[in-house]
Design a protein around this motif. Structure first.
Motif, mmCIF file in Angstrom:
data_model
loop_
_atom_site.group_PDB
_atom_site.id
_atom_site.type_symbol
_atom_site.label_atom_id
_atom_site.label_comp_id
_atom_site.label_asym_id
_atom_site.label_seq_id
_atom_site.Cartn_x
_atom_site.Cartn_y
_atom_site.Cartn_z
ATOM 1 N N THR A 100 -6.063 -4.856 -0.796
ATOM 2 C CA THR A 100 -5.470 -4.590 0.515
ATOM 3 C C THR A 100 -3.977 -4.310 0.336
ATOM 4 O O THR A 100 -3.472 -4.271 -0.787
ATOM 5 N N ASP A 101 -3.293 -4.121 1.471
ATOM 6 C CA ASP A 101 -1.853 -3.845 1.460
ATOM 7 C C ASP A 101 -1.504 -2.699 0.509
ATOM 8 O O ASP A 101 -0.632 -2.810 -0.349
ATOM 9 N N GLY A 102 -2.217 -1.597 0.695
ATOM 10 C CA GLY A 102 -1.943 -0.424 -0.119
ATOM 11 C C GLY A 102 -2.293 -0.587 -1.579
ATOM 12 O O GLY A 102 -1.722 0.098 -2.433
ATOM 13 N N THR A 104 -2.009 -3.467 -3.328
ATOM 14 C CA THR A 104 -1.132 -4.413 -4.031
ATOM 15 C C THR A 104 -1.606 -5.869 -3.937
ATOM 16 O O THR A 104 -1.039 -6.727 -4.613
ATOM 17 N N PRO A 182 0.361 -0.539 -6.573
ATOM 18 C CA PRO A 182 -1.101 -0.462 -6.646
ATOM 19 C C PRO A 182 -1.586 -0.260 -8.076
ATOM 20 O O PRO A 182 -0.977 0.477 -8.852
ATOM 21 N N ARG A 502 -3.750 7.284 -8.589
ATOM 22 C CA ARG A 502 -3.858 7.006 -7.148
ATOM 23 C C ARG A 502 -5.229 7.380 -6.625
ATOM 24 O O ARG A 502 -5.780 6.714 -5.744
ATOM 25 N N THR A 506 -9.497 5.765 -4.183
ATOM 26 C CA THR A 506 -10.083 6.371 -2.986
ATOM 27 C C THR A 506 -11.176 7.384 -3.282
ATOM 28 O O THR A 506 -12.092 7.572 -2.485
#
Length: 563
Positions: A100-102, A104, A182, A502, A506
């Motif tokens: 969560t939190d991007g 992190t 992340p 990154r 996703t």
């Protein structure tokens, strides 16, 4: 992860007067009545030990294969089925959470009812203490794998005072990691032996061969370690199976890794039933006989490994990209394959990523007929290579070639010397002792122009090859611990690596495609002479069944049974 103690293919046979392991003399103790495949002692044979038993220090495949069945992390690489070692599952944690939190924050729920091999219960405080210990013992991956935990920078600066309260919060049995950025591969890194959870009171120094204070939660524990004789693992009396994929109940009562034989004598001992597995590289002169007489006992598996010549991109002649491309075009990959043991053990490779790594797509610009779209090496192109040398203006320059001093690596170096001579260079082979060669070629202050090395995956990810070995940040000048041996740096490739990383969180498919693109971009700049992608051959005794190979940890001794 560079494998320590690479054993060269032996060209001599010494079958007489060798010592042997008598399985019947090993004290197995009481054997639990668990079923027809449980019980007995499995004996592995190795020339030498692999160093420290401490899981947060050791960095070798031979001991990682033992530590993965004696210690647990919050996560684990699965140990069941034909695809063992390719997927991360919850281990001491109930599952693998989504960050969560991007990306992190990672929150894990610790299982209840688990005990260490000394009988003490697993507590959340043990998790925090174990990660602090990674820094206190100067773990080899403290910075590269766990340096993103908030507060790790201070632990790296002053290890003895490491406090990760900023990065590890405990609420009941929930443990939350806060990262400085992340890291989509964090769950994979937690599944490595370096992230093993030990009791909070474990001494914060490398325990070496003293296994008396190294208590784990796996189905086995390190009962003894005599560095010139053997390691003995016994059943952990406090173990119960909480997750079969993560840590299944082991079949043998004991697992012994015995030392002192040369590889060819290890083969003879296994043939004669005096051992169950050859740990070392099988000698090339024994392979025809093994294939003809014992085919059902030979197991062939793909490894996530690169064998390559690192080219120094910061000094002549290989600071010129055309010179690097030329030697790649002139290098016969089949020669490397033959020196390694032949096509049964390796296949030619031109690129950075080895088969089996996410993002791998066959690619080879350094071959004759490179434009046919198949991406495979087919042969040398000496005419084109000579044109590139002429265009580079580097012909006639001196080149020092630095292998380790074992016969196989020296033979590989002498072949490369021939290639360089054909291209107009004045090449010299400069072998070094195997224990000294790897740190020497890493140190840019030694001005090594070409160095032979290998890289074994820490975990199956493209970043573990491209970012760890060939990013700008992986080069540390004048350091014996600089894995980017040739000092290659391309900021555009680094940016593409950031994009691929990154995407992992996703869109894994898009991430794989992005990593494949980075692989092609870097390969085109020829920072290495990639030679071949090796396979591993496992030779086992007649009585060993259920051979299981993990793509991450190799042979899983806990999954084998001995009749």
């Amino acid at each position: 992860m560079r494998r320590a103690g690479i054993v060269a293919l032996s060209l001599t046979v010494a079958l007489t007067g060798c010592s042997s392991v008598d399985v019947s003399t090993v004290d197995t103790g009481p054997q639990p009545k668990l079923g027809p495949h449980f019980g007995g002692t499995l004996v592995e044979l190795s020339t030498t030990n692999s160093g420290s038993a401490d899981p947060q220090v050791n960095y070798t495949p031979a001991f990682w294969s033992l530590q993965t069945i004696t210690y647990d992390g919050l996560t684990a690489y699965d140990k069941l089925g034909p695809n063992a070692g390719q997927h991360v599952v919850g281990d001491l944690a109930t599952g693998v959470p989504r960050p969560t939190d991007g990306g992190t924050k990672w929150s894990f729920v610790l299982r209840d009812g688990i005990r260490f091999s000394d009988g003490s219960p697993l507590r959340p405080a043990d998790v925090k203490a174990s990660f602090e210990r990674i820094f206190k013992v100067h773990g080899p991956t403290a910075s590269t794998l766990y340096g993103s935990i908030a507060g790790a920078d201070k632990c790296l600066d002053k290890p003895q005072n490491c406090d990760l309260s900023q990065g590890i919060a405990i609420s009941g049995r929930t443990i939350t990691f806060t990262l400085t950025g992340p890291d989509p591969e964090f769950a994979q890194k937690l599944a490595l032996p370096h992230a093993a959870i030990l009791p909070a009171g474990t001494p914060a120094t490398d325990q070496g061969t003293d296994v008396s204070k190294l208590h784990g939660t796996g189905p086995y524990y390190w009962a003894s370690y005599e560095p010139t004789d053997a390691v003995v693992l016994k059943r952990n009396p406090y173990f119960h199976q909480w997750s079969a994929p993560a840590q299944p109940l082991g079949y043998p009562d004991q697992i012994v890794q015995k030392y002192g034989l040369e590889p060819t004598d290890e083969v003879t001992a296994v043939v004669n039933g005096q051992g169950d597995l050859v740990v070392d590289q099988l000698p090339g002169d024994r392979l025809p006989d093994l294939g003809a007489r014992y085919r059902s006992r030979v197991h062939l598996d793909q490894q996530g490994v690169d064998w390559y010549w690192a080219l120094n991109t910061r000094i002549p002649p290989f600071n010129n990209v055309k010179a690097r491309q030329a030697v790649n075009l002139a290098f016969d990959r089949n020669a490397g394959v033959i020196h390694f043991g032949g096509p049964a053990l390796a296949s030619p490779s031109c690129q950075i990523l080895p088969p089996g790594i996410p993002g791998y797509q066959p690619y080879c610009p350094w071959t004759a007929h490179a434009g046919d779209g198949r991406g495979r090496w087919k042969g040398t192109d000496l005419a084109r290579a000579r044109r590139l040398v002429a265009e580079s203006g580097t012909a006639g320059q001196s080149v020092g070639v630095v292998p380790a001093n074992d016969p196989m690596q020296v033979a590989m170096a002498e072949y490369l010397q021939t290639v360089l001579t054909q291209l107009g260079y004045r090449a010299t082979v400069k072998p070094l002792d195997a224990a000294l060669q790897y740190p020497y070629i890493q140190n840019s202050g030694n001005r090594v122009q070409v160095g032979l090395t290998q890289w074994y995956q820490d975990y199956p990810a493209a970043s573990n090859f491209l970012r760890v070995l060939l990013s700008c940040g992986a080069f540390t000048p004048n350091s014996d611990s600089s894995p980017n041996i040739g000092g290659f740096c391309d900021p555009r490739a680094d940016q593409a690596m950031d994009v691929a990383s990154r995407l992992e969180a996703t869109d894994p498919k898009a991430a794989d495609a992005a990593w494949a693109g980075v692989d092609r971009t870097v390969t085109d700049q020829a920072p290495w002479i990639s030679m071949f992608a090796p396979k591993t051959l496992g030779f086992v005794s007649k009585r060993l069944g259920n051979y299981t190979y993990s793509a991450q940890f190799g042979f899983l001794a806990s999954r084998a049974w001995v009749w």
